[in-house]
Write a protein that holds these residues in place. Structure first.
Motif, mmCIF file in Angstrom:
data_model
loop_
_atom_site.group_PDB
_atom_site.id
_atom_site.type_symbol
_atom_site.label_atom_id
_atom_site.label_comp_id
_atom_site.label_asym_id
_atom_site.label_seq_id
_atom_site.Cartn_x
_atom_site.Cartn_y
_atom_site.Cartn_z
ATOM 1 N N UNK A 66 1.996 6.857 -6.926
ATOM 2 C CA UNK A 66 1.101 7.968 -7.294
ATOM 3 C C UNK A 66 1.815 9.292 -7.060
ATOM 4 N N UNK A 67 2.505 9.398 -5.922
ATOM 5 C CA UNK A 67 3.208 10.623 -5.542
ATOM 6 C C UNK A 67 4.296 10.962 -6.555
ATOM 7 N N UNK A 95 0.832 -1.207 0.000
ATOM 8 C CA UNK A 95 0.000 0.000 0.000
ATOM 9 C C UNK A 95 0.864 1.254 0.000
ATOM 10 N N UNK A 96 1.934 1.255 0.793
ATOM 11 C CA UNK A 96 2.858 2.392 0.820
ATOM 12 C C UNK A 96 3.533 2.574 -0.538
ATOM 13 N N UNK A 97 3.864 1.455 -1.174
ATOM 14 C CA UNK A 97 4.484 1.512 -2.504
ATOM 15 C C UNK A 97 3.521 2.140 -3.521
ATOM 16 N N UNK A 131 4.233 22.138 -5.267
ATOM 17 C CA UNK A 131 2.952 21.860 -5.912
ATOM 18 C C UNK A 131 2.551 20.388 -5.821
ATOM 19 N N UNK A 132 3.392 19.566 -5.211
ATOM 20 C CA UNK A 132 3.044 18.148 -5.059
ATOM 21 C C UNK A 132 1.769 17.997 -4.228
ATOM 22 N N UNK A 133 0.862 17.148 -4.681
ATOM 23 C CA UNK A 133 -0.408 16.930 -3.996
ATOM 24 C C UNK A 133 -0.284 15.790 -2.986
#
Length: 305
Positions: free
Chosen positions: A115-116, A108-110, A131-133
């Motif tokens: 996504x990040x 899940x962390x991966x 600007x990273x969400x």
């Protein structure tokens, strides 16, 4: 072995149900802090995509990074914050197989990290890292071990002061969070609540009429629209949960056997027995091959280093 075709069908049906806008709004409201003070209606309007649609389309669910391979997400959504000035990226995964060769929370962390990292060139360019969400990865476990049923865990990043107090804004570093939701018996959870909603929706034990009544009256869920999917999911889901319970018992037996063998090896090592003698004893006692015995000894030896 459980029929792989049925597993894929069950996955597809779970994916369809988890794409429901109302259900997703409940999860955001109850378990994502940014939306706790919003109404379900307001949250529904913050989810990117046609508001009148019950089914959320989501954004691209395949992530390709050179030299890093490909990841396909079940669902990936852009959800605006209540002030509509910014948005979060939220991945939601339905997980049927709890017993894996790796910890699911690590996977899940991966997924959240992929996504990040995938935001570069999309949500920000050049060196504009501000600007990273923020990314959430939400995992729904349909058949967890009994001790985990009806529990929810959140994993987040926090600052630890090593030398002097120098507090940073959490909004600048708390960019990845994981939520693990473990379903169980709906009767053990007090509704209305997102976990109770999920328990009822994915229950294979509730009589159909009771399930329909709870979903329609408590959650205003359009049961008739999803009736065919729910009924197929119930049929396969019952078999799947029984299979997972069997796997859990087998895994428990394997872990118990491994512990017994480990203690056996430790005892002989403390007595100063040579390796060949320990191997011979293990082969005769546990009815395993010489190679298996040597592997067990190697693993224990590495623990002691």
């Amino acid at each position: 072995m459980f029929n792989e075709t049925l597993i894929h069908r069950y996955d597809a049906m779970c994916h369809t149900l988890l794409s429901n806008r109302l259900l997703f709004s409940w999860i955001l409201h109850d378990y994502i802090p940014e939306y706790t003070n919003c109404s379900l209606k307001d949250i529904s309007q913050l989810i990117d995509g046609p508001v009148k649609s019950l089914h959320i389309r989501g954004i691209q669910t395949t992530d390709k990074i050179p030299l890093q391979g490909e990841v396909t997400f079940d669902n990936l959504y852009k959800v605006y914050l209540p002030d509509r000035q910014d948005y979060l990226l939220i991945n939601i995964e339905g997980q049927n197989r709890f017993h894996q060769s790796y910890p699911l929370v690590t996977r899940a962390l991966y997924y959240a990290a992929r996504v990040f990292v995938g935001e570069k060139g999309v949500d920000f360019v050049a060196q504009d890292y501000g600007e990273l969400k923020k990314v959430y990865s939400i995992w729904i476990m349909f058949a967890p071990p009994k001790q985990l049923e009806n529990s929810v865990s959140r994993f987040e990043m926090n600052e630890l002061f090593i030398c002097r107090h120098n507090e940073h804004r959490k909004v600048d570093y708390g960019k990845i969070e994981v939520l693990m939701m473990y379903l169980g018996n709906h009767g053990e959870v007090t509704g209305p609540d997102a976990l109770h909603f999920l328990d009822v929706l994915f229950s294979g034990q509730l009589p159909l009429e009771v399930q329909k009544t709870i979903l329609e009256q408590t959650y205003q869920f359009d049961y008739d629209k999803y009736m065919e999917v729910i009924q197929m999911q119930r049929s396969i889901g019952r078999e799947w949960i029984e299979f997972e319970r069997y796997e859990a018992k087998q895994e428990g037996k394997r872990e118990e056997r491994t512990l017994i063998i480990r203690n056996f090896i430790m005892n002989f090592l403390k007595q100063g027995q040579d390796i060949s003698s320990i191997v011979a004893n293990m082969v005769s006692t546990f009815h395993i091959t010489k190679e298996e015995a040597e592997k067990y000894i190697q693993d224990v030896s590495e623990e002691l280093i």
